[in-house]
Scaffold this motif. Structure first.
Motif: not given
Ligand code: ACO
Length: 297
Positions: A27, A66, A139
Motif C-alpha cells: 500500500k 503515501a 496531494s
Molecule cells: N491510502 C490508501 N491506499 C493507498 C494509498 C493511500 N494513501 N496510496 C496507495 N494506496 C494503495 C492503492 O490503493 C493500491 O492498493 P490496491 O493494490 O489494493 O489497489 C496500492 O496502494 C498501490 O497503489 P498504486 O496506486 O497502484 O501504486 P502506484 O505506485 O502506481 O502509485 C501513488 C502510488 C502515487 C502513491 C498513488 O497510489 C497515490 O496517489 N496514492 C494516494 C496518495 C495520497 O494522496 N496520499 C495522501 C493521503 S491524505 C493524507 O495523508 C492526509
C-alpha cells in the motif's frame, strides 16, 4: 494496550543505528490506524533503549509513505468518531510530539513516495536525506481536503511562504532535488547511495556527546517560538543543565583535550567521548595528535 507483535512496522538495530521502517509496501506504506499505534509504541520504547543511538525512519519496499491510508484511516472511521480520535491521537503523537522532542537524533530516509500526512514525520525528524527521484506531493488539495493535522503548519514553518503556498495549493509533485532546494530536506542523493549516506550522517551524530547533542537539538527547536529575552534565559538554563547532567562532563573534557592535550580542534572535530566516538578530521585537515578511531556506538 501493549502491542506484542509488530505487523505494520519493522525494527532493526545495527551498530547504534535503529532502522524503524513502515511496513505496508503493498500500500506504498500508507498509514493505517494499526501502523500509527505500532509506531507510537516503538518510538516510545526506543527513546530509552540503550542500544539505540540514532533512529532512522523510512519505509520498506523503497517507499517512504503515501500518507494516511485513505480507506482505513479516513473512510472506515467516518462513522466511528471514537476510533478516528484514537487513531488521530496516536498519529499526531508519534509523527510530531514524540519526534519533535525526541531525546535521540532522528533521520528521515526518504525514497519512492512522500505524500500528504507523511510530511509530518518528514519534518518531525531532525534531519532528512532523500533519493533524488523521490516523488513528494502535498496531494490533499487534489482530493478535497487541506493539509490537516499539522501538515500546513509544519510545511509553512519549514520553507519560505511562497514555496509552502505553491505546493500546498497546487498539490504539484516535486523531486528530491527540489525538496533540497526549498529546504524541505537536508540533501538529495542518488538512490543507490541513500542508505550509505544515511549511515554516514548517523555515524557523525554518534561521534558527539549524547547529552550535548540532545540539549542542542532541543534548544534549536524551542527558541524558534521564543523572543530574545526568553531565548537568553532558556539557553542559559539549558547550558547549565548540560554541565550538571552530562555523564561525559563534555565541557571540561573538551577543554582538556583542546588546551592541555592538544588532541583536537573543535572547529573541525568532536572531542573524544567516553564511548570512544571521536571524530575524523574534516577533509583535508590533518589530525593534530594521535589519530582518534571512529568507533560505532
Ligand atoms: N491510502 C490508501 N491506499 C493507498 C494509498 C493511500 N494513501 N496510496 C496507495 N494506496 C494503495 C492503492 O490503493 C493500491 O492498493 P490496491 O493494490 O489494493 O489497489 C496500492 O496502494 C498501490 O497503489 P498504486 O496506486 O497502484 O501504486 P502506484 O505506485 O502506481 O502509485 C501513488 C502510488 C502515487 C502513491 C498513488 O497510489 C497515490 O496517489 N496514492 C494516494 C496518495 C495520497 O494522496 N496520499 C495522501 C493521503 S491524505 C493524507 O495523508 C492526509
Amino acid at each position: 494496550m501493549a502491542i506484542t507483535k509488530l505487523e505494520c512496522v519493522t525494527v532493526e538495530k545495527q551498530d547504534g543505528i535503529t532502522w524503524v521502517m513502515l511496513n505496508r509496501p503493498e500500500k506504498r506504506n500508507a498509514m493505517s490506524p494499526q501502523l500509527h499505534y505500532e509506531m507510537d509504541e516503538t518510538l516510545r520504547d526506543l527513546e530509552t533503549d540503550p542500544e539505540t543511538k540514532v533512529v532512522v525512519i523510512g519505509g520498506n519496499g523503497g517507499y517512504f509513505s503515501a500518507g494516511q491510508d485513505l480507506k482505513m484511516f479516513f473512510r472506515e472511521n467516518e462513522k466511528n468518531p471514537a476510533g478516528r480520535k484514537r487513531a488521530a491521537e496516536a498519529a499526531n503523537r508519534w509523527r510530531w510530539e514524540r519526534l519533535y522532542k525526541y531525546d535521540k537524533p532522528t533521520i528521515a530516509m526518504v525514497e519512492g513516495y512522500c505524500v500528504g500526512g507523511a510530511f509530518m514525520q518528514l519534518l518531525g525528524t531532525d534531519f532528512a536525506i532523500a533519493a533524488e527521484d523521490t516523488v513528494f506531493s502535498l496531494s490533499e488539495v487534489n482530493w478535497g481536503i487541506l493539509p490537516g493535522a499539522l501538515v500546513s503548519k509544519v510545511v509553512a514553518d519549514a520553507v519560505l511562504p511562497r514555496h509552502a503556498l505553491y505546493y500546498c495549493c497546487l498539490g504539484e509533485a516535486f523531486d528530491g532535488k527540489e525538496a533540497e532546494r526549498i529546504g524541505m530536506i537536508n540533501f538529495a542523493v542518488p538512490k543507490k547511495k541513500l542508505r550509505a549516506e544515511t549511515i554516514k550522517l548517523a555515524k557523525k551524530l554518534m561521534e558527539k556527546s549524547p547529552a550535548v547533542l540532545r540539549a542542542t537539538k532541543h534548544a534549536v527547536r524551542q527558541v524558534r517560538t521564543m523572543d530574545f529575552d526568553q531565548s537568553y534565559d532558556y539557553l542559559a538554563a539549558k547550558g547549565q543543565a548540560i554541565k550538571v547532567g552530562d555523564p561525559e562532563d563534555s565541557y571540561n573534557t573538551g577543554l582538556k583535550q583542546f588546551l592541555d592535550e592538544k588532541a583536537y580542534k573543535p572547529t573541525f572535530q568532536s572531542f573524544k567521548t567516553k564511548d570512544g566516538g571521536a571524530s575524523k578530521p574534516a577533509k583535508g585537515k590533518k589530525p593534530l595528535a594521535k589519530k582518534s578511531k571512529v568507533k560505532s556506538a
